[in-house]
Design an enzyme around this catalytic site. Sequence first.
Site, mmCIF file in Angstrom:
data_model
loop_
_atom_site.group_PDB
_atom_site.id
_atom_site.type_symbol
_atom_site.label_atom_id
_atom_site.label_comp_id
_atom_site.label_asym_id
_atom_site.label_seq_id
_atom_site.Cartn_x
_atom_site.Cartn_y
_atom_site.Cartn_z
ATOM 1 N N GLY A 109 0.823 -1.205 0.000
ATOM 2 C CA GLY A 109 0.000 0.000 0.000
ATOM 3 C C GLY A 109 0.850 1.245 0.000
ATOM 4 O O GLY A 109 2.027 1.227 0.360
ATOM 5 N N ASP A 129 -11.221 11.635 8.185
ATOM 6 C CA ASP A 129 -10.865 11.176 6.834
ATOM 7 C C ASP A 129 -11.508 9.818 6.532
ATOM 8 O O ASP A 129 -10.841 8.891 6.079
ATOM 9 C CB ASP A 129 -9.347 11.092 6.680
ATOM 10 C CG ASP A 129 -8.896 11.083 5.221
ATOM 11 O OD1 ASP A 129 -9.697 11.470 4.350
ATOM 12 O OD2 ASP A 129 -7.752 10.694 4.954
ATOM 13 N N ALA A 171 -0.473 9.183 1.300
ATOM 14 C CA ALA A 171 0.157 10.503 1.260
ATOM 15 C C ALA A 171 1.314 10.598 2.243
ATOM 16 O O ALA A 171 2.267 11.343 2.017
ATOM 17 C CB ALA A 171 -0.888 11.574 1.569
ATOM 18 N N VAL A 206 3.277 1.149 2.930
ATOM 19 C CA VAL A 206 2.963 0.034 3.832
ATOM 20 C C VAL A 206 3.560 -1.244 3.251
ATOM 21 O O VAL A 206 3.418 -1.520 2.047
ATOM 22 C CB VAL A 206 1.439 -0.125 4.012
ATOM 23 C CG1 VAL A 206 1.144 -1.266 4.987
ATOM 24 C CG2 VAL A 206 0.819 1.179 4.510
#
Length: 503
Positions: free
Chosen positions: A224, A342, A227, A231
Amino acid sequence: MVSNKWRRSLLGERRLWLNSYCANNGADNIACLCPPGFDFVDPNQPNKGCKLNFSIDSDCFLKGANDNYMISTLENTVWERDEYEVLTPVSEEACSKACLEDCYCVVAMFRDQTCFKPKLPLRYGMKNSSSPTKSFVKVRLTNTKNVITKKIGKELLITGVVLIAFSLVIFASSGYLIYTHQIWSLKVMTSQDCPPDVLGDINLTSFSYDQLAVATDDFMEEIGKGASGRVYKGSLPENGGKEIAVKRLEKLVEDGEREFQNEMKIIGRTHHKNLVRLIGFCCEGSHRILVYELMKNGSLGNLIFKDKKQPSWKVRTKITLEVAKGLHYLHEECETKIIHCDIKPHNVLMDESMSAKISDFGLSKLLKPDQTRTYTIPRGTRGYEAPEWHRNNTPVTTKADVYSFGILLLEIVSCRKNVDLSAPDDEIILMDWVQRCYEAGELKKVVGEVEVNLEELEKMVKIGLWCVQTETDSRPTMKQVILMMDGTIVTPPPPSPNSSANN
């Protein structure tokens, strides 16, 4: 504001002419133009509409940023009402100024001492001499240095060159000072471990950088990217080969450190089955790394947007309820309230049993024990942000998360993104399309061929439309959302999103 007769004339072949405005020049000759600051998406096919020729986000929040923009006025020009904010009573000058000072305003429409700030994309634009509406369009100022240089005398040109050279010297000196300050900041940060106030209330495993390098095979398998960093997949040999997800923050010193500490403070003290579990961390030197349980089925975004086989209706309702329970825990059951800030599909992860878990708390806001609202700069992801994020001097509450959840719910139900430019013109904005389908009794269109209980579908859509109400007081709490989902309380019909403004 825009008549049905005009819409029929303008649409003709179901064209929306997004972000443009049109005028009837007689004999059914309709000419459409882009407002100032916009260009045609395709000059050879003007019916595809217009797009902004500049980006506001990059410098809007800087001090003095308004000097980079000006307001251009369009007389007798109006677009369809779909505003995120209405100001009244205000003067023409105040309306123009309000748009100029609002980072998220591109166009403002003024009529009868009322200022409307519409959301993009603009639709059904019309220029008509009988219309009393005046529109203000924010335009980025262009660089006029070359024009000025041609007009000034030789002496002034030489003076300008000298000043530029002097400015370059100052710029280089400033750059050196900033660079040394960054290096100093990094040295200060790398000379100590995490601050005691970050670690005081949490019980997590502290890993060394070498341990995590071994666990991830030198950060080999990236699973992954966001911003704030990347990961990687790994496993802990000393813990029976337990699989982990290792988030390595890679942003600038200040931002990375802030997000790292924020996530440690928040998720390190939460314990809920619908929140991703933080196992440990690395706070060694300049390394800021978070270690999570591995979510083997990736993100909800991939599940509903990218997978060829879309989830069944039962799975969709299950996921929605799980996200709702996770948010309710953050808002009401934690020792102090937490606003996630978010909520979106890619911040909801799916474990091996397809249970949903909320993740990514880097932008979250931890409220004080006696605090229910906060003032903070806009944060989150466009398309999921509540309108109050963009209103001057308006506090933000947990209802901001409720709005984002409403958008997420509609995306889960329909398995499509909230803005889809490839969709038919009247389906581009998911929230608006679902509202129209609901009012027309055509909700089956929203889910396509999926087998679904129509009563359950209507209930879910009504909950979603309640959550995305413009006014915070009109939105339910997450507890009320859960009670409506499980049928404990009846879900009343929602009002139109703009009904309060129209009234």
